[in-house]
Write a protein that holds these residues in place. Structure first.
Motif, short mmCIF file in Angstrom:
data_model
loop_
_atom_site.label_atom_id
_atom_site.label_comp_id
_atom_site.label_asym_id
_atom_site.label_seq_id
_atom_site.Cartn_x
_atom_site.Cartn_y
_atom_site.Cartn_z
N ARG A 191 51.25 34.94 3.92
CA ARG A 191 50.33 36.08 3.84
C ARG A 191 48.90 35.69 4.21
NH1 ARG A 191 52.24 38.01 -2.16
NH2 ARG A 191 54.43 38.51 -1.65
N PRO B 70 47.45 35.20 9.18
CA PRO B 70 47.90 36.45 9.80
C PRO B 70 48.83 36.27 10.99
CG PRO B 70 45.53 36.51 9.36
CD PRO B 70 45.98 35.11 9.13
N ASN B 71 48.66 35.19 11.74
CA ASN B 71 49.42 35.03 12.98
C ASN B 71 50.79 34.39 12.79
OD1 ASN B 71 47.37 36.15 14.61
ND2 ASN B 71 46.28 34.21 14.58
#
Length: 251
Positions: free
Chosen positions: A43, A46-47
């Protein structure tokens, strides 16, 4: 004396780390939960699509200890099969292994193209975990996008690495303790079974162990399971082969 802005920032940072530690604990507060660590790490970057932990122990095959899905397991199994890949490099030699074009990365000429073709994963980020003794491990991040991970992602992953290492270390120690107690229990059961056979058949300890071993083979049962039954019943189960001591009668 008034506190400075840096003091306030450090206090806030300390509170945030304390909150993170609490969020990663098991429900019974007995230690860090490896599954929660990889979920929170996913989490926070992001990528990434998934996160997992590769474990290398002396005398054992590499294994994926925990993951956020099936994709990491698929990627890792391919690495273990061809003996190359960022998870293995980070566990054994590099502090960080990062790639954004697996199908063209010359460091892993077999794994890279196969991984991209078979799983679609193009980007990986692996960070070594500091473990005790000779155990080695890495926390790994996976993405199907090219050049998915940045230096910031490396920094965030490095924040989670100590938590992952502590969670892995605790889990391994618990597993080792459980295996030790199981082995100790088996040893005691086998010793007791040998004593019972010695008393019933009036044989030496070596002969009693050989009788138990042959019965284990003949009945296709594990030695410790058979010993437990002997300890419970006080007798050796009937085997397909006759006891040599009772074979004096003609057929």
């Amino acid at each position: 004396m008034a506190s400075s802005p840096s003091d306030a920032h450090m206090a806030l940072l300390g509170t945030q780390f304390a909150d993170l530690s609490a969020a990663l604990m098991r429900d019974d507060d007995t230690g860090l939960d490896p599954q929660r660590v990889v979920r929170f790490a996913t989490r926070s970057i992001p990528n990434t699509e998934h996160c997992g932990v590769t474990l290398l122990r002396p005398g054992h095959a590499p294994r994926t200890m925990t993951t956020t899905g099936e994709l990491p397991q698929q990627v890792d199994e391919l690495q273990y099969a061809v003996h190359e890949g960022p998870c293995l490099d980070a566990s054994e030699t590099d502090m960080v292994a990062i790639t954004g074009d697996l199908d063209k990365d010359e460091r892993w000429p077999v794994f890279g193209p196969r991984c991209a073709e078979e799983t679609g994963v193009q980007s990986m980020l692996s960070v070594r975990l500091a473990l005790a003794a000779e155990d080695q491990a890495a926390m790994n991040f996976y993405s199907r996008g090219r050049n998915a991970f940045t230096e910031l992602d490396v920094g965030v992953a490095s924040i989670f690495a100590p938590y992952a290492a502590l969670a892995v270390e605790q889990t391994l120690r618990e597993q080792d303790a459980a295996n030790f107690h199981k082995a100790l229990s088996s040893s005691r059961q086998i010793g007791t079974a040998i004593g019972i056979i010695m008393a019933r058949k009036l044989v030496t300890s070596d002969e009693a162990f050989d009788i138990l071993r042959r019965a284990s083979q003949d009945l296709n049962r594990k030695l410790r399971d058979l010993a437990a039954e002997v300890q419970e019943t006080g007798a050796l189960p009937t085997t397909r082969e006759k006891d040599p001591a009772s074979s004096s009668e003609g057929g």
